[in-house]
Design an enzyme around this catalytic site. Sequence first.
Site, PDB file in Angstrom:
ATOM      1  CG  HIS A 307       3.691 -82.671  -0.536  1.00 51.27           C
ATOM      2  ND1 HIS A 307       4.963 -82.284  -0.860  1.00 51.27           N
ATOM      3  CD2 HIS A 307       3.680 -84.025  -0.546  1.00 51.27           C
ATOM      4  CE1 HIS A 307       5.693 -83.365  -1.074  1.00 51.27           C
ATOM      5  NE2 HIS A 307       4.942 -84.434  -0.883  1.00 51.27           N
ATOM      6  CG  ASP A 364      -0.364 -90.805   1.193  1.00 53.27           C
ATOM      7  OD1 ASP A 364      -0.141 -91.842   0.552  1.00 53.27           O
ATOM      8  OD2 ASP A 364       0.509 -90.187   1.814  1.00 53.27           O
TER       9      ASP A 364
HETATM   10  N1  CMC Z   1      -4.636 -79.998   7.783  1.00 54.43           N
HETATM   11  C1  CMC Z   1      -4.729 -78.788   8.387  1.00 54.43           C
HETATM   12  N2  CMC Z   1      -3.759 -77.865   8.381  1.00 54.43           N
HETATM   13  C2  CMC Z   1      -2.627 -78.170   7.736  1.00 54.43           C
HETATM   14  C3  CMC Z   1      -2.444 -79.404   7.086  1.00 54.43           C
HETATM   15  C4  CMC Z   1      -3.509 -80.328   7.129  1.00 54.43           C
HETATM   16  N3  CMC Z   1      -3.391 -81.514   6.524  1.00 54.43           N
HETATM   17  N4  CMC Z   1      -1.214 -79.438   6.542  1.00 54.43           N
HETATM   18  C5  CMC Z   1      -0.648 -78.276   6.833  1.00 54.43           C
HETATM   19  N5  CMC Z   1      -1.502 -77.488   7.562  1.00 54.43           N
HETATM   20  C6  CMC Z   1      -1.261 -76.112   8.016  1.00 54.43           C
HETATM   21  C7  CMC Z   1      -0.335 -76.082   9.223  1.00 54.43           C
HETATM   22  O1  CMC Z   1      -1.057 -76.163  10.431  1.00 54.43           O
HETATM   23  C8  CMC Z   1       0.353 -74.757   9.028  1.00 54.43           C
HETATM   24  O2  CMC Z   1      -0.533 -73.748   9.413  1.00 54.43           O
HETATM   25  P1  CMC Z   1       0.044 -72.387  10.095  1.00 54.43           P
HETATM   26  O3  CMC Z   1       0.880 -71.736   9.046  1.00 54.43           O
HETATM   27  O4  CMC Z   1      -1.166 -71.599  10.465  1.00 54.43           O
HETATM   28  O5  CMC Z   1       0.849 -72.835  11.286  1.00 54.43           O
HETATM   29  C9  CMC Z   1       0.510 -74.654   7.514  1.00 54.43           C
HETATM   30  O6  CMC Z   1      -0.576 -75.432   6.975  1.00 54.43           O
HETATM   31  C10 CMC Z   1       1.831 -75.170   6.978  1.00 54.43           C
HETATM   32  O7  CMC Z   1       1.988 -76.496   7.451  1.00 54.43           O
HETATM   33  P2  CMC Z   1       3.355 -77.161   7.907  1.00 54.43           P
HETATM   34  O8  CMC Z   1       3.088 -78.106   9.024  1.00 54.43           O
HETATM   35  O9  CMC Z   1       4.383 -76.106   8.129  1.00 54.43           O
HETATM   36  O10 CMC Z   1       3.730 -77.957   6.595  1.00 54.43           O
HETATM   37  P3  CMC Z   1       4.834 -79.061   6.472  1.00 54.43           P
HETATM   38  O11 CMC Z   1       5.444 -78.871   5.149  1.00 54.43           O
HETATM   39  O12 CMC Z   1       5.744 -79.059   7.643  1.00 54.43           O
HETATM   40  O13 CMC Z   1       3.985 -80.407   6.538  1.00 54.43           O
HETATM   41  C11 CMC Z   1       2.740 -82.301   5.870  1.00 54.43           C
HETATM   42  C12 CMC Z   1       3.661 -81.139   5.425  1.00 54.43           C
HETATM   43  C13 CMC Z   1       2.489 -83.213   4.685  1.00 54.43           C
HETATM   44  C14 CMC Z   1       3.432 -83.094   6.977  1.00 54.43           C
HETATM   45  C15 CMC Z   1       1.405 -81.686   6.381  1.00 54.43           C
HETATM   46  O14 CMC Z   1       0.770 -80.980   5.357  1.00 54.43           O
HETATM   47  C16 CMC Z   1       0.484 -82.750   6.951  1.00 54.43           C
HETATM   48  O15 CMC Z   1       0.599 -83.120   8.133  1.00 54.43           O
HETATM   49  N6  CMC Z   1      -0.486 -83.284   6.120  1.00 54.43           N
HETATM   50  C17 CMC Z   1      -1.349 -84.362   6.564  1.00 54.43           C
HETATM   51  C18 CMC Z   1      -0.621 -85.698   6.491  1.00 54.43           C
HETATM   52  C19 CMC Z   1      -0.431 -86.158   5.057  1.00 54.43           C
HETATM   53  O16 CMC Z   1      -1.351 -86.159   4.247  1.00 54.43           O
HETATM   54  N7  CMC Z   1       0.787 -86.630   4.760  1.00 54.43           N
HETATM   55  C20 CMC Z   1       1.127 -87.189   3.437  1.00 54.43           C
HETATM   56  C21 CMC Z   1       2.101 -86.326   2.712  1.00 54.43           C
HETATM   57  S1  CMC Z   1       2.279 -86.768   0.976  1.00 54.43           S
HETATM   58  C22 CMC Z   1       2.865 -88.386   0.917  1.00 54.43           C
HETATM   59  C23 CMC Z   1       4.117 -88.660   1.638  1.00 54.43           C
HETATM   60  O17 CMC Z   1       4.938 -87.819   1.994  1.00 54.43           O
HETATM   61  O18 CMC Z   1       4.374 -89.847   1.859  1.00 54.43           O
END
Ligand code: CMC
Length: 430
Positions: A307, A364
């Site tokens: 998140h 989720d």
């Molecule tokens: N699986 C694997 N690696 C992950 C994941 C994941 N679900 N989420 C983040 N990472 C890694 C990412 O690759 C990055 O690694 P590195 O630092 O080595 O590059 C690090 O963790 C930080 O991630 P980020 O992409 O910079 O984080 P963000 O804040 O931009 O993204 C997110 C947040 C929710 C989009 C992401 O965690 C994600 O894609 N999660 C899976 C989809 C999900 O469950 N979404 C629902 C969110 S909660 C409900 C809502 O918002 O509606």
Amino acid sequence: MSDTVTIIDNRTGKQLNCPVLQGVMGPPVIDIKHLYKELGMFTYDPGYGSTSSCKSAITYLDGEQGVLMYRGYPIEQLAEQSTFLEVCYLLIYGELPSRLQMDEWETGIKMHTMTHEHLSRFYTGYRYDAHPMSIMGGVVNAIASYYHDATDIYDAGQRLMTAKRVIGKMPNIASKCYRYAIGLPFVYPDNSLSYIENFMNMTFSKPSEKYKPSPVAVRALDLLFILHADHEQNASTSTVRLAASAETNPFACIAAGIATLWGKAHGGANEAVIKMLEEIEHPRNIRKFLDRAKDKDDSFRLMGFGHRVYKNYDPRATIIRKACHELLGEMGLNQPMFEIAMELERIALEDGYFIERKLYPNVDFYSGLIYQALNIPSEMFTVMFALARSAGWVAQWMELMVDSDFRIGRPRQLYIGKEKRDYIPISQRS
Ligand code: CMC
């Protein structure tokens, strides 16, 4: 000078003292609104990781501590003791209602459960297998046409009426998205039922059979709706606010929010989690999927994990996980997918990759399992999310409309394209 931050342009020596604003809770905020005028510079913050886009008194969350509150009330207390309709009142008015206020609120919402008869025909323009989020976005946008010139967004009474319309009509709209896909006739609202029962009746009843929603299912849905009702300035809420800043019709703003929520990085994750758990199929395959999630050359991510704000347990996930246990127990369901989910969570939380990056299950991760136990098809999960989140969207819209800083949202950019060049007629191009 303790409540200012000085920004110094080391190239020119020019400096700007920026006020530091302190909210009721949360980190201090640097007010940079005069930065461009004074120093001729923009800020760059892709994904808005360090940007407060507005001031708001609706929802507070502390991602490090895993705290979420609506109007100051902890989500755990609301989940335990409130109802979705009461939470809607709280989001809109800012206070919990008295008994009398609650009765009037409920009656007010019930006056707006119907939609125009012509709108029912709108659904038939979609293919039978259209994704219900696409239908929902289209239908909500179409509702703008019924209340366009008639809605004065600067009139407090009309804004409240809009909130009641949105909250009252969303269950009706959502139920039709479902029934159209499976070929069941649409059902009119029955205002003798509670908000959730009415939604379930419109969604699941069949003309040929008597239908009474199970109290366990009603409570489970009410809980999920409470947990999804608002979540500060996330992508869909920010979309609603940005659209609203252009003085757009509120139904059109909410349609824009629905479009954003659909994405699998946002509300679409609940559907994606179930697809992922189905693909994993058995606990023995979990490690393979975890390895894929950690592999930078693989676009696969663990759905329902991570998140932007929570760097701790998402408090909603904790509540849903418990509810999932209770629901499956009460319904006597043995869900192998729940077992896979729990095992996946256990292994991921012991894994260095997830620990280092503070990746925890989010709302989720378990919500889809509850919807599934209630026999709701996975394409409908995000629709349910949107139904509940509409309360937050409309509350945020109302707040924006009376914000003293209200002006059209207009971010700037760091231009990385070509410099000026001259047009060459096509006949002279190589
Ligand atoms: N699986 C694997 N690696 C992950 C994941 C994941 N679900 N989420 C983040 N990472 C890694 C990412 O690759 C990055 O690694 P590195 O630092 O080595 O590059 C690090 O963790 C930080 O991630 P980020 O992409 O910079 O984080 P963000 O804040 O931009 O993204 C997110 C947040 C929710 C989009 C992401 O965690 C994600 O894609 N999660 C899976 C989809 C999900 O469950 N979404 C629902 C969110 S909660 C409900 C809502 O918002 O509606």
